[in-house]
Design a protein around this motif. Structure first.
Motif, PDB file in Angstrom:
ATOM      1  N   TYR A   1      -5.563  -0.927   4.013  1.00  0.00           N
ATOM      2  CA  TYR A   1      -6.204  -0.011   3.335  1.00  0.00           C
ATOM      3  C   TYR A   1      -6.618   1.378   4.321  1.00  0.00           C
ATOM      4  CZ  TYR A   1     -10.034   1.632   0.543  1.00  0.00           C
ATOM      5  OH  TYR A   1     -10.964   2.412  -0.339  1.00  0.00           O
ATOM      6  N   ALA A   2      -7.234   0.899   5.500  1.00  0.00           N
ATOM      7  CA  ALA A   2      -7.487   1.969   6.492  1.00  0.00           C
ATOM      8  C   ALA A   2      -6.365   2.573   6.894  1.00  0.00           C
ATOM      9  CB  ALA A   2      -8.366   1.403   7.514  1.00  0.00           C
ATOM     10  N   PHE A   3      -5.234   2.136   7.111  1.00  0.00           N
ATOM     11  CA  PHE A   3      -3.876   2.752   7.395  1.00  0.00           C
ATOM     12  C   PHE A   3      -3.716   3.682   6.284  1.00  0.00           C
ATOM     13  CE2 PHE A   3       0.824   2.569   7.597  1.00  0.00           C
ATOM     14  CZ  PHE A   3       0.944   3.502   8.709  1.00  0.00           C
ATOM     15  N   GLY A   4      -3.767   3.407   5.124  1.00  0.00           N
ATOM     16  CA  GLY A   4      -3.395   4.301   3.984  1.00  0.00           C
ATOM     17  C   GLY A   4      -4.137   5.506   3.818  1.00  0.00           C
ATOM     18  N   ILE A   5      -5.525   5.432   4.243  1.00  0.00           N
ATOM     19  CA  ILE A   5      -6.424   6.319   4.169  1.00  0.00           C
ATOM     20  C   ILE A   5      -6.443   7.303   5.319  1.00  0.00           C
ATOM     21  CG2 ILE A   5      -9.096   7.053   4.372  1.00  0.00           C
ATOM     22  CD1 ILE A   5      -9.433   4.385   3.116  1.00  0.00           C
TER      23      ILE A   5
ATOM     24  N   ALA B   1       8.467  -5.052   5.217  1.00  0.00           N
ATOM     25  CA  ALA B   1       9.248  -5.546   6.421  1.00  0.00           C
ATOM     26  C   ALA B   1       8.109  -5.189   7.634  1.00  0.00           C
ATOM     27  CB  ALA B   1      10.574  -4.822   6.775  1.00  0.00           C
ATOM     28  N   GLU B   2       8.019  -4.155   8.003  1.00  0.00           N
ATOM     29  CA  GLU B   2       7.261  -3.743   8.848  1.00  0.00           C
ATOM     30  C   GLU B   2       5.623  -4.128   8.861  1.00  0.00           C
ATOM     31  OE1 GLU B   2       8.229   0.259  10.963  1.00  0.00           O
ATOM     32  OE2 GLU B   2       9.035   0.589   8.882  1.00  0.00           O
ATOM     33  N   LEU B   3       5.276  -4.043   7.625  1.00  0.00           N
ATOM     34  CA  LEU B   3       3.611  -4.011   7.177  1.00  0.00           C
ATOM     35  C   LEU B   3       3.441  -5.490   6.680  1.00  0.00           C
ATOM     36  CD1 LEU B   3       2.687  -0.405   5.771  1.00  0.00           C
ATOM     37  CD2 LEU B   3       2.386  -1.723   8.294  1.00  0.00           C
ATOM     38  N   LYS B   4       4.624  -6.373   6.387  1.00  0.00           N
ATOM     39  CA  LYS B   4       4.354  -7.591   5.861  1.00  0.00           C
ATOM     40  C   LYS B   4       3.285  -8.636   6.470  1.00  0.00           C
ATOM     41  CE  LYS B   4       8.076 -10.364   7.872  1.00  0.00           C
ATOM     42  NZ  LYS B   4       9.338 -10.982   7.539  1.00  0.00           N
TER      43      LYS B   4
ATOM     44  N   GLY C   1       4.627   8.089   0.776  1.00  0.00           N
ATOM     45  CA  GLY C   1       5.504   6.923   0.396  1.00  0.00           C
ATOM     46  C   GLY C   1       5.779   6.655  -0.945  1.00  0.00           C
ATOM     47  N   GLY C   2       6.379   5.426  -1.150  1.00  0.00           N
ATOM     48  CA  GLY C   2       6.735   5.105  -2.723  1.00  0.00           C
ATOM     49  C   GLY C   2       7.694   4.182  -2.690  1.00  0.00           C
ATOM     50  N   LEU C   3       8.118   3.832  -3.941  1.00  0.00           N
ATOM     51  CA  LEU C   3       9.280   2.981  -4.016  1.00  0.00           C
ATOM     52  C   LEU C   3      10.688   3.862  -4.124  1.00  0.00           C
ATOM     53  CD1 LEU C   3      10.783   0.432  -5.181  1.00  0.00           C
ATOM     54  CD2 LEU C   3      10.231   0.998  -7.272  1.00  0.00           C
ATOM     55  N   ARG C   4      11.766   3.758  -3.087  1.00  0.00           N
ATOM     56  CA  ARG C   4      12.798   4.496  -3.220  1.00  0.00           C
ATOM     57  C   ARG C   4      13.887   3.796  -4.031  1.00  0.00           C
ATOM     58  NH1 ARG C   4      13.883   5.308   3.242  1.00  0.00           N
ATOM     59  NH2 ARG C   4      15.083   3.408   2.883  1.00  0.00           N
ATOM     60  N   ALA C   5      15.172   4.418  -3.876  1.00  0.00           N
ATOM     61  CA  ALA C   5      16.414   3.940  -4.770  1.00  0.00           C
ATOM     62  C   ALA C   5      16.856   2.747  -4.181  1.00  0.00           C
ATOM     63  CB  ALA C   5      17.388   5.326  -4.811  1.00  0.00           C
ATOM     64  N   ASP C   6      16.690   2.710  -2.850  1.00  0.00           N
ATOM     65  CA  ASP C   6      17.258   1.401  -2.353  1.00  0.00           C
ATOM     66  C   ASP C   6      16.379   0.205  -2.414  1.00  0.00           C
ATOM     67  OD1 ASP C   6      15.301   1.923  -0.405  1.00  0.00           O
ATOM     68  OD2 ASP C   6      16.867   2.472   1.382  1.00  0.00           O
ATOM     69  N   ARG C   7      15.490   0.162  -3.310  1.00  0.00           N
ATOM     70  CA  ARG C   7      14.268  -0.514  -3.526  1.00  0.00           C
ATOM     71  C   ARG C   7      13.483  -0.935  -2.179  1.00  0.00           C
ATOM     72  NH1 ARG C   7      17.248  -5.200  -7.168  1.00  0.00           N
ATOM     73  NH2 ARG C   7      18.118  -3.836  -8.832  1.00  0.00           N
ATOM     74  N   ARG C   8      13.305  -0.127  -1.419  1.00  0.00           N
ATOM     75  CA  ARG C   8      12.534  -0.380  -0.094  1.00  0.00           C
ATOM     76  C   ARG C   8      11.343   0.568  -0.558  1.00  0.00           C
ATOM     77  NH1 ARG C   8      14.244  -2.020   4.733  1.00  0.00           N
ATOM     78  NH2 ARG C   8      16.285  -2.804   4.995  1.00  0.00           N
ATOM     79  N   VAL C   9      10.018   0.190  -0.200  1.00  0.00           N
ATOM     80  CA  VAL C   9       8.797   0.802  -0.436  1.00  0.00           C
ATOM     81  C   VAL C   9       8.407   1.253   1.066  1.00  0.00           C
ATOM     82  CG1 VAL C   9       6.399   0.452  -1.407  1.00  0.00           C
ATOM     83  CG2 VAL C   9       8.249  -0.853  -2.285  1.00  0.00           C
ATOM     84  N   ARG C  10       8.169   2.473   0.740  1.00  0.00           N
ATOM     85  CA  ARG C  10       7.623   3.339   2.115  1.00  0.00           C
ATOM     86  C   ARG C  10       6.118   3.276   1.977  1.00  0.00           C
ATOM     87  NH1 ARG C  10      10.721   2.350   6.235  1.00  0.00           N
ATOM     88  NH2 ARG C  10       9.914   4.253   7.222  1.00  0.00           N
ATOM     89  N   TYR C  11       5.407   3.033   3.059  1.00  0.00           N
ATOM     90  CA  TYR C  11       3.993   3.329   3.072  1.00  0.00           C
ATOM     91  C   TYR C  11       3.811   3.958   4.300  1.00  0.00           C
ATOM     92  CZ  TYR C  11      -0.904   1.845   2.188  1.00  0.00           C
ATOM     93  OH  TYR C  11      -2.216   1.850   1.959  1.00  0.00           O
ATOM     94  N   ARG C  12       3.320   4.972   4.046  1.00  0.00           N
ATOM     95  CA  ARG C  12       3.114   6.221   5.409  1.00  0.00           C
ATOM     96  C   ARG C  12       4.133   6.041   6.404  1.00  0.00           C
ATOM     97  NH1 ARG C  12      -1.040   9.415   5.658  1.00  0.00           N
ATOM     98  NH2 ARG C  12      -2.727   9.558   4.420  1.00  0.00           N
TER      99      ARG C  12
END
Length: 265
Positions: free
Chosen positions: A47-51, A36-39, A19-30
């Motif tokens: 943290y565990a999801f990231g691992i 939005a989805e993870l707020k 993931g990461g910060l995209r050009a549309d300013r949305r941040v993807r995390y896995r």
């Protein structure tokens, strides 16, 4: 014939599968939208999801929280906490002190290295038992491989006060009967029957839970990385509130020196 250098296609760019910060300013995390989805998710859940790339059940997250909480000792005598306290006593920056204290938490015998080895042992041992090996076979192989059984024995105290409350919570969550946790207690009973002072310690128990929760050894070492952190700011701040340099001062005359005598230069 030389092979193409894989670094060439990465020159001038950073690629990521997580993931990461995209050009549309949305941040993807896995693959999920972080805002939005993870707020609002629990930080440990994230943290565990990231691992692992997996989401855990609420009961599992409660247990995972406890694995951190039950070893959060605000005791400056403990090896890694002492680094945090010394940082406070010497008036070092607090974040630097915490980072240094977490770095020494990687100790192989009683830190993250111990759990790395223990998770691998439980996973390997369970597979061997499923294929007909005996418990003695598994322990003998591990001794041959590493010269010790990670997660068993404690240098200063017999028994581990963290095991009972952790197991009580696990039982209340119906998470106390995992195959690797049962193996951990089978080994504990085996050593007790042999009269060996190698009772299971907290590293052994949490590693067995890690295996039951589906962590690989490397993933579990990353998950447990912050587990000592909550005990560190209190000892840093306490030492910082006292006169500078008063934590474990060691006058030269108290050192028993047996090396070469003083020399003129």
């Amino acid at each position: 014939m030389s092979r193409p250098d894989p670094r060439n296609e990465h020159i001038g760019r950073v690629r990521s599968r997580v993931g990461g910060l995209r050009a549309d300013r949305r941040v993807r995390y896995r693959g999920r939208d972080l805002h939005a989805e993870l707020k609002g998710v629990d930080w440990l859940d994230l943290y565990a999801f990231g691992i692992t790339g997996r989401r855990f059940q609420a009961s599992q997250l409660r247990l995972m929280h406890a694995l951190w909480v039950h070893t959060s000792y605000p005791d400056a005598r403990i090896w890694n906490n002492r680094v945090a306290a010394l940082a406070g006593s010497s008036r070092s920056n607090g974040n630097l002190g915490m980072a240094a204290a977490l770095a020494v938490s990687e100790a192989h015998i009683y830190g993250r290295g111990n759990e790395l080895q223990a998770v691998a042992f439980f996973l390997r041992g369970r597979r061997s038992l499923d294929h007909g090996a005996t418990l003695e076979d598994c322990l003998g192989e591990e001794m041959h491989r590493h010269g010790r059984i990670a997660g068993y024995g404690r240098p200063l105290l017999e028994g581990d006060e963290r095991i009972a409350p952790t197991m009580a919570l696990a039982a209340s969550l119906d998470l106390d009967q995992g195959r690797h946790v049962q193996l951990a207690f089978d080994i504990d009973r085996h050593f007790a029957e042999l009269g060996k002072p190698l009772r299971m310690n907290y590293g052994g128990l949490v590693s067995a839970f890690g295996a039951d929760l589906g962590f690989s050894p490397e993933q579990f070492a990353l998950f447990m990385f912050p587990s000592f952190l909550a005990g560190m700011p209190p000892v840093y701040l306490d030492a910082r509130s006292r006169p500078e340099g008063t934590l474990l001062p060691l006058p030269c005359e108290t050192v028993l020196y047996q090396g070469p005598p003083p020399r003129a230069w």
